[in-house]
Design a protein around this motif. Structure first.
Motif, PDB file in Angstrom:
ATOM      1  N   ALA A  43       0.941  -1.135  -0.164  1.00 41.36           N
ATOM      2  CA  ALA A  43       0.101  -0.040   0.130  1.00 41.36           C
ATOM      3  C   ALA A  43       0.884   1.246   0.062  1.00 41.36           C
ATOM      4  CB  ALA A  43      -0.920   0.153   1.455  1.00 41.36           C
ATOM      5  N   LEU A  44       1.905   1.308   0.813  1.00 38.66           N
ATOM      6  CA  LEU A  44       2.947   2.558   0.818  1.00 38.66           C
ATOM      7  C   LEU A  44       3.685   2.552  -0.560  1.00 38.66           C
ATOM      8  CD1 LEU A  44       4.308   1.854   4.404  1.00 38.66           C
ATOM      9  CD2 LEU A  44       2.784   3.491   3.566  1.00 38.66           C
ATOM     10  N   PHE A  45       3.804   1.347  -1.165  1.00 39.58           N
ATOM     11  CA  PHE A  45       4.704   1.301  -2.464  1.00 39.58           C
ATOM     12  C   PHE A  45       3.880   2.058  -3.496  1.00 39.58           C
ATOM     13  CE2 PHE A  45       6.443  -0.410  -6.436  1.00 39.58           C
ATOM     14  CZ  PHE A  45       7.843  -0.225  -5.978  1.00 39.58           C
ATOM     15  N   LYS A  46       2.497   1.724  -3.506  1.00 42.90           N
ATOM     16  CA  LYS A  46       1.700   1.981  -4.535  1.00 42.90           C
ATOM     17  C   LYS A  46       1.604   3.905  -4.241  1.00 42.90           C
ATOM     18  CE  LYS A  46      -1.671  -0.451  -4.117  1.00 42.90           C
ATOM     19  NZ  LYS A  46      -3.096  -0.979  -4.455  1.00 42.90           N
ATOM     20  N   ARG A  47       1.825   4.164  -3.143  1.00 48.59           N
ATOM     21  CA  ARG A  47       1.542   5.862  -2.663  1.00 48.59           C
ATOM     22  C   ARG A  47       2.907   6.387  -2.777  1.00 48.59           C
ATOM     23  NH1 ARG A  47      -2.302   3.008  -0.273  1.00 48.59           N
ATOM     24  NH2 ARG A  47      -4.157   4.201   0.158  1.00 48.59           N
ATOM     25  N   ARG A  48       4.025   5.672  -3.635  1.00 49.29           N
ATOM     26  CA  ARG A  48       5.217   6.147  -3.743  1.00 49.29           C
ATOM     27  C   ARG A  48       6.207   6.235  -2.732  1.00 49.29           C
ATOM     28  NH1 ARG A  48       5.084   9.813  -9.317  1.00 49.29           N
ATOM     29  NH2 ARG A  48       3.931   8.146 -10.782  1.00 49.29           N
ATOM     30  N   TRP A  49       5.777   5.849  -1.441  1.00 43.96           N
ATOM     31  CA  TRP A  49       6.687   5.802  -0.097  1.00 43.96           C
ATOM     32  C   TRP A  49       7.568   4.670  -0.208  1.00 43.96           C
ATOM     33  CZ3 TRP A  49       3.660   7.879   4.890  1.00 43.96           C
ATOM     34  CH2 TRP A  49       3.451   9.032   4.335  1.00 43.96           C
ATOM     35  N   TYR A  50       8.243   4.692  -1.028  1.00 44.72           N
ATOM     36  CA  TYR A  50       9.130   3.472  -1.506  1.00 44.72           C
ATOM     37  C   TYR A  50      10.001   2.883  -0.404  1.00 44.72           C
ATOM     38  CZ  TYR A  50       7.779   4.716  -6.240  1.00 44.72           C
ATOM     39  OH  TYR A  50       6.990   4.770  -7.349  1.00 44.72           O
ATOM     40  N   THR A  51      11.035   4.065   0.243  1.00 46.93           N
ATOM     41  CA  THR A  51      11.785   3.625   1.267  1.00 46.93           C
ATOM     42  C   THR A  51      11.095   3.199   2.445  1.00 46.93           C
ATOM     43  OG1 THR A  51      13.422   5.750   0.612  1.00 46.93           O
ATOM     44  CG2 THR A  51      13.813   4.775   2.712  1.00 46.93           C
ATOM     45  N   LEU A  52       9.920   3.807   2.734  1.00 48.67           N
ATOM     46  CA  LEU A  52       9.401   3.086   3.998  1.00 48.67           C
ATOM     47  C   LEU A  52       8.942   1.891   3.532  1.00 48.67           C
ATOM     48  CD1 LEU A  52       8.145   3.530   6.883  1.00 48.67           C
ATOM     49  CD2 LEU A  52       6.325   4.551   6.027  1.00 48.67           C
ATOM     50  N   ALA A  53       8.420   1.542   2.348  1.00 48.23           N
ATOM     51  CA  ALA A  53       7.810   0.215   2.094  1.00 48.23           C
ATOM     52  C   ALA A  53       8.829  -0.792   2.117  1.00 48.23           C
ATOM     53  CB  ALA A  53       7.212   0.376   0.623  1.00 48.23           C
ATOM     54  N   ARG A  54      10.076  -0.294   1.713  1.00 44.12           N
ATOM     55  CA  ARG A  54      11.340  -1.179   1.643  1.00 44.12           C
ATOM     56  C   ARG A  54      11.709  -1.672   3.088  1.00 44.12           C
ATOM     57  NH1 ARG A  54      14.078  -2.507  -2.847  1.00 44.12           N
ATOM     58  NH2 ARG A  54      15.064  -4.056  -1.562  1.00 44.12           N
ATOM     59  N   VAL A  55      11.647  -0.518   3.916  1.00 43.31           N
ATOM     60  CA  VAL A  55      12.229  -0.921   5.501  1.00 43.31           C
ATOM     61  C   VAL A  55      11.117  -1.940   6.019  1.00 43.31           C
ATOM     62  CG1 VAL A  55      12.066   0.223   7.720  1.00 43.31           C
ATOM     63  CG2 VAL A  55      13.197   1.275   5.785  1.00 43.31           C
ATOM     64  N   ILE A  56       9.909  -1.706   5.735  1.00 40.37           N
ATOM     65  CA  ILE A  56       8.684  -2.790   6.174  1.00 40.37           C
ATOM     66  C   ILE A  56       9.380  -3.993   5.675  1.00 40.37           C
ATOM     67  CG2 ILE A  56       6.313  -3.421   6.303  1.00 40.37           C
ATOM     68  CD1 ILE A  56       5.690  -0.382   6.527  1.00 40.37           C
ATOM     69  N   SER A  57       9.584  -4.132   4.423  1.00 35.16           N
ATOM     70  CA  SER A  57       9.638  -5.674   3.660  1.00 35.16           C
ATOM     71  C   SER A  57      10.998  -6.297   4.429  1.00 35.16           C
ATOM     72  CB  SER A  57      10.001  -5.219   2.346  1.00 35.16           C
ATOM     73  OG  SER A  57      10.396  -6.170   1.537  1.00 35.16           O
ATOM     74  N   GLN A  58      12.013  -5.396   4.532  1.00 36.99           N
ATOM     75  CA  GLN A  58      13.261  -5.903   4.875  1.00 36.99           C
ATOM     76  C   GLN A  58      13.131  -6.344   6.639  1.00 36.99           C
ATOM     77  OE1 GLN A  58      16.131  -6.601   3.158  1.00 36.99           O
ATOM     78  NE2 GLN A  58      14.369  -6.353   1.667  1.00 36.99           N
ATOM     79  N   THR A  59      12.275  -5.501   7.150  1.00 41.65           N
ATOM     80  CA  THR A  59      12.118  -6.015   8.854  1.00 41.65           C
ATOM     81  C   THR A  59      11.219  -7.268   8.583  1.00 41.65           C
ATOM     82  OG1 THR A  59      11.839  -3.684   9.292  1.00 41.65           O
ATOM     83  CG2 THR A  59      11.082  -5.237  10.891  1.00 41.65           C
ATOM     84  N   SER A  60      10.201  -7.476   7.895  1.00 42.01           N
ATOM     85  CA  SER A  60       9.680  -8.824   7.861  1.00 42.01           C
ATOM     86  C   SER A  60      10.670 -10.079   7.217  1.00 42.01           C
ATOM     87  CB  SER A  60       8.419  -8.545   6.674  1.00 42.01           C
ATOM     88  OG  SER A  60       7.657  -9.576   6.553  1.00 42.01           O
ATOM     89  N   ARG A  61      11.286  -9.568   6.438  1.00 40.44           N
ATOM     90  CA  ARG A  61      12.384 -10.655   5.958  1.00 40.44           C
ATOM     91  C   ARG A  61      13.318 -11.042   7.367  1.00 40.44           C
ATOM     92  NH1 ARG A  61      17.953 -10.009   4.089  1.00 40.44           N
ATOM     93  NH2 ARG A  61      18.381 -11.762   2.728  1.00 40.44           N
ATOM     94  N   PHE A  62      13.627  -9.974   8.009  1.00 39.87           N
ATOM     95  CA  PHE A  62      14.562 -10.329   9.108  1.00 39.87           C
ATOM     96  C   PHE A  62      13.590 -11.559  10.164  1.00 39.87           C
ATOM     97  CE2 PHE A  62      15.920  -9.568  13.458  1.00 39.87           C
ATOM     98  CZ  PHE A  62      17.380  -9.909  13.217  1.00 39.87           C
ATOM     99  N   PHE A  63      12.262 -11.229  10.437  1.00 35.21           N
ATOM    100  CA  PHE A  63      11.677 -11.903  11.362  1.00 35.21           C
ATOM    101  C   PHE A  63      11.241 -13.126  10.781  1.00 35.21           C
ATOM    102  CE2 PHE A  63      11.541  -7.609  13.523  1.00 35.21           C
ATOM    103  CZ  PHE A  63      11.971  -8.258  14.905  1.00 35.21           C
TER     104      PHE A  63
END
Length: 223
Positions: A43-63
């Protein structure tokens, strides 16, 4: 939103016989956590909040051990079983009612831009360790066997196995609701068996020829 969350939980209960109750699913299933995190990131990525979207993605990957790019499009009732090592690329599109096992990669083949990841149809099962690489479509009702490497388009109602992936069944009768990927035929093994059979036949012919050469001829000599 709540209907979608409930659907995600029910999907796991339907597909995993080890899932005992909803509470267990909510707190212990990493695949579910990865999908929920992806919905926020997407949802953030579609709104062009790319960096925050990637932060959430990488946090999820870590856990969770599951990497889903926030740009990927995922349909309803995706079930990621166990999920450790699953990678889903940015331009990947996944249909409804798809099952993905651990170690699966839905990726690209190089540094090309634009659409570079696969499009997965509905009712697809991708077994453990399979790699689907490139910008092509995998049709509906497809079964991809464990450790297969799929590099080109797969027609609907097919079963694919091997490296590179080969269609070994199409529009055939399916057994059960889901693929038993431990019982898939392996075309490489079948080829080796055929070669072994040919070698055995050649050995028999060679022995027969040797025996023929030892047969006595006129004068008491052998050939």
């Amino acid at each position: 939103m709540f209907r979608s969350l409930a659907s995600d939980i029910e999907t796991i209960l339907e597909n995993d016989p080890a899932a005992r109750n909803k509470l267990e699913v909510v707190f212990t299933y990493s695949g579910l956590h990865a999908i929920w995190s992806h919905r926020i990131a997407h949802a953030l990525f579609k709104r062009r909040w790319y960096t925050l979207a990637r932060v959430i993605s990488q946090t999820s990957r870590f856990f969770t051990g599951i990497e889903i790019h926030p740009g990927a499009t995922i349909g309803e009732k995706l079930f990621i079983d166990h999920g450790m090592g699953v990678v889903i690329g940015e331009t990947c599109e996944i249909g409804d009612n798809v099952v993905i096992y651990q170690g699966v990669t839905l990726g690209g083949t190089g540094k090309e831009r634009g659409k570079r990841h696969p499009t997965i149809g509905n009712n697809v099962v991708i077994a453990s360790g399979a790699k689907v690489l490139g910008s092509f479509k995998v049709g509906d009702n497809v079964n991809i066997g464990a450790n297969s490497v799929v590099l080109r388009e797969v027609p609907s109602n097919s079963t694919v196995v091997g490296i590179p992936g080969r269609v070994i069944k199409r529009n055939g009768t399916r057994v059960g609701d889901r693929l038993d990927h431990t019982q898939l035929p392996d075309p490489v093994i079948e080829m080796l068996r055929a070669m072994q059979k040919e070698v055995s036949e050649l050995r028999i012919e060679l022995e027969q020829e040797r025996e023929r050469r030892k047969e006595p001829v006129a004068g008491g000599e052998t050939r």
